[in-house]
Enzyme design. Structure first.
Site, PDB file in Angstrom:
ATOM      1  N   ILE A  13       0.837  -1.205   0.000  1.00 52.02           N
ATOM      2  CA  ILE A  13       0.000   0.000   0.000  1.00 52.02           C
ATOM      3  C   ILE A  13       0.871   1.254   0.000  1.00 52.02           C
ATOM      4  O   ILE A  13       0.605   2.211  -0.724  1.00 52.02           O
ATOM      5  CB  ILE A  13      -0.958   0.020   1.204  1.00 52.02           C
ATOM      6  CG1 ILE A  13      -1.859  -1.221   1.212  1.00 52.02           C
ATOM      7  CG2 ILE A  13      -1.822   1.274   1.166  1.00 52.02           C
ATOM      8  CD1 ILE A  13      -2.790  -1.301   2.406  1.00 52.02           C
ATOM      9  N   SER A 118      -7.756  -1.845  10.192  1.00 54.04           N
ATOM     10  CA  SER A 118      -8.176  -3.068   9.502  1.00 54.04           C
ATOM     11  C   SER A 118      -9.682  -3.248   9.566  1.00 54.04           C
ATOM     12  O   SER A 118     -10.215  -3.743  10.555  1.00 54.04           O
ATOM     13  CB  SER A 118      -7.477  -4.283  10.130  1.00 54.04           C
ATOM     14  OG  SER A 118      -7.971  -5.485   9.569  1.00 54.04           O
ATOM     15  N   TYR A 143      -3.479  -9.015  16.387  1.00 53.69           N
ATOM     16  CA  TYR A 143      -3.288  -8.068  15.279  1.00 53.69           C
ATOM     17  C   TYR A 143      -4.394  -7.014  15.289  1.00 53.69           C
ATOM     18  O   TYR A 143      -4.134  -5.808  15.243  1.00 53.69           O
ATOM     19  CB  TYR A 143      -3.281  -8.839  13.962  1.00 53.69           C
ATOM     20  CG  TYR A 143      -3.264  -7.996  12.710  1.00 53.69           C
ATOM     21  CD1 TYR A 143      -2.061  -7.561  12.166  1.00 53.69           C
ATOM     22  CD2 TYR A 143      -4.445  -7.673  12.042  1.00 53.69           C
ATOM     23  CE1 TYR A 143      -2.036  -6.796  10.998  1.00 53.69           C
ATOM     24  CE2 TYR A 143      -4.436  -6.918  10.879  1.00 53.69           C
ATOM     25  CZ  TYR A 143      -3.232  -6.482  10.362  1.00 53.69           C
ATOM     26  OH  TYR A 143      -3.212  -5.728   9.206  1.00 53.69           O
ATOM     27  N   ASN A 172     -10.156  -5.402   2.251  1.00 49.15           N
ATOM     28  CA  ASN A 172      -9.098  -6.316   1.788  1.00 49.15           C
ATOM     29  C   ASN A 172      -8.502  -5.765   0.496  1.00 49.15           C
ATOM     30  O   ASN A 172      -8.921  -6.138  -0.606  1.00 49.15           O
ATOM     31  CB  ASN A 172      -9.661  -7.725   1.545  1.00 49.15           C
ATOM     32  CG  ASN A 172      -9.998  -8.441   2.828  1.00 49.15           C
ATOM     33  OD1 ASN A 172     -10.999  -8.124   3.483  1.00 49.15           O
ATOM     34  ND2 ASN A 172      -9.174  -9.387   3.215  1.00 49.15           N
ATOM     35  N   ILE A 187      -5.853 -12.912  -3.165  1.00 48.56           N
ATOM     36  CA  ILE A 187      -5.925 -12.829  -4.628  1.00 48.56           C
ATOM     37  C   ILE A 187      -4.564 -13.055  -5.285  1.00 48.56           C
ATOM     38  O   ILE A 187      -4.429 -13.933  -6.154  1.00 48.56           O
ATOM     39  CB  ILE A 187      -6.583 -11.505  -5.061  1.00 48.56           C
ATOM     40  CG1 ILE A 187      -8.081 -11.545  -4.717  1.00 48.56           C
ATOM     41  CG2 ILE A 187      -6.380 -11.248  -6.561  1.00 48.56           C
ATOM     42  CD1 ILE A 187      -8.825 -10.262  -4.997  1.00 48.56           C
ATOM     43  N   ARG A 210     -15.626 -11.761   2.030  1.00 46.28           N
ATOM     44  CA  ARG A 210     -14.765 -10.607   2.241  1.00 46.28           C
ATOM     45  C   ARG A 210     -15.154  -9.480   1.289  1.00 46.28           C
ATOM     46  O   ARG A 210     -15.833  -9.685   0.288  1.00 46.28           O
ATOM     47  CB  ARG A 210     -13.288 -10.977   2.016  1.00 46.28           C
ATOM     48  CG  ARG A 210     -12.715 -11.915   3.072  1.00 46.28           C
ATOM     49  CD  ARG A 210     -12.613 -11.227   4.415  1.00 46.28           C
ATOM     50  NE  ARG A 210     -12.012 -12.071   5.431  1.00 46.28           N
ATOM     51  CZ  ARG A 210     -12.688 -12.886   6.231  1.00 46.28           C
ATOM     52  NH1 ARG A 210     -14.007 -12.984   6.101  1.00 46.28           N
ATOM     53  NH2 ARG A 210     -12.077 -13.605   7.142  1.00 46.28           N
ATOM     54  N   GLY A 268     -10.082 -20.940  13.628  1.00 49.13           N
ATOM     55  CA  GLY A 268     -11.035 -20.066  14.294  1.00 49.13           C
ATOM     56  C   GLY A 268     -10.612 -18.618  14.347  1.00 49.13           C
ATOM     57  O   GLY A 268     -11.378 -17.765  14.809  1.00 49.13           O
TER      58      GLY A 268
END
Length: 317
Positions: A13, A118, A143, A172, A187, A210, A268
């Site tokens: 990014i 996120s 995270y 995402n 991807i 997603r 999980g």
């Protein structure tokens, strides 16, 4: 001309963001470890200032931040999966490092800190879809917890010291330069497997949903929001949910070939369904993502097909 420091600016990014900021007339500096060279910035290398090293090096960070108007904090060295294995490292590298970055930004008179949170993990398993910015954050792994904590520290530094901030809760993001050998970014990972005649691995039964956004759309929203709004938190996504099975169908259409993934049990740690409500960004800056999933995957595939990672880069990423 405003000056911008992009911490982690050689990453996926960060490199796209650095290019766009430069095109929009900002002076750009990048602080990064450059562990795999400067390939992501090769088109603009001569037009930016470069600081080599870790953002955890406080003296280097302070030097890089001098005279900066905007600081984009895009450095991160963990994923949801790795953070579970080593939560201590998550705290030390991302949370503690981020708090120290904010202290230096305050001391150096930075106007605004921009932070990529996120949208895919911070809400946990949403009670409604699409999920809005004001919905309760329920981070379910170290995270995501770290991302949420940094958000709260940004708010704290704003209230106590007047340090302005902008939080982008990306869904995402995907596209060129996202490592196909990494642990994030389904991807490019899928496309790279297909390129090498291997089966993509799908965790679960393929029903996991997603919100995928092409990198160009994500950075367009980021720079548009930089000075156009007084709100501090925005969801940045496509606003549409795509299951892994649907994703495989789109990839199959793009490549004109049948894709047969391997299905494995799911951990999980993964949220089952996340779709972001992006109406706040639409309203504030009249922004809409304009790259379809088909078009974005096609662009990513062309990059995957043309770009040969050597073994050194593969190990480093």
């Amino acid at each position: 001309m405003a000056r911008c420091l992009v911490v982690g600016g050689n990453g996926f990014i960060g490199s796209h963001l650095s290019e766009r900021l430069l095109r929009e007339g900002y002076e750009v500096a990048v602080l990064d470890r450059f562990k795999s060279g400067v390939n992501n910035l090769k088109e603009i290398r001569g037009q930016i200032e470069i600081f080599r090293g870790s953002y955890l090096d406080q003296e280097l960070l302070r030097t890089a931040m001098k005279g900066m108007d905007y600081v984009f904090h895009y450095a991160s060295s963990t994923t949801p999966a790795t953070s579970i294995v080593d939560p201590d490292y998550e705290i030390e590298s991302n949370l503690l490092g981020s708090v120290r970055l904010l202290q230096i930004a305050r001391d150096e008179g930075v106007k605004k800190v921009i932070f990529p949170s996120s949208g895919g993990t911070i809400y946990g398993e949403p009670k409604r879809l699409p999920v809005r910015e004001e919905d309760c954050a329920l981070p379910s792994n170290p995270y995501a917890i770290s991302k949420w904590a940094v958000e709260r520290y940004l708010h704290h530094f704003h209230e106590l010291y007047g340090l302005d901030y902008l939080i982008l809760r990306y869904s995402n993001p995907y596209g060129e330069r996202q490592s196909p050998y990494g642990k994030q970014g389904v991807i490019p990972i899928f496309l790279n497997k297909i390129k090498h005649n291997q089966c993509p691995i799908v965790y679960g039964d393929g029903s996991m949903i997603r919100d995928y956004i092409y990198i160009g759309d994500a950075v367009e929203a980021t720079t548009s929001l930089l000075k156009a709004t007084r709100k501090n938190v925005f969801n940045i996504g496509s606003g549409e949910g795509t299951s892994l099975k649907q994703l495989m169908h789109v990839i199959s259409d793009v490549l004109c070939r049948e894709i047969r993934p391997e299905f494995l049990p799911v951990s999980g740690i993964y949220v089952q369904k996340v779709v972001l409500d992006i109406s706040r960004a639409k309203k504030d800056i009249d922004w809409m993502p304009h790259t379809s999933l088909y078009e974005g995957i096609l662009k990513t595939w062309r990059w995957i097909a043309d770009f040969e990672y050597n073994e050194i880069n593969r190990k480093l990423n």
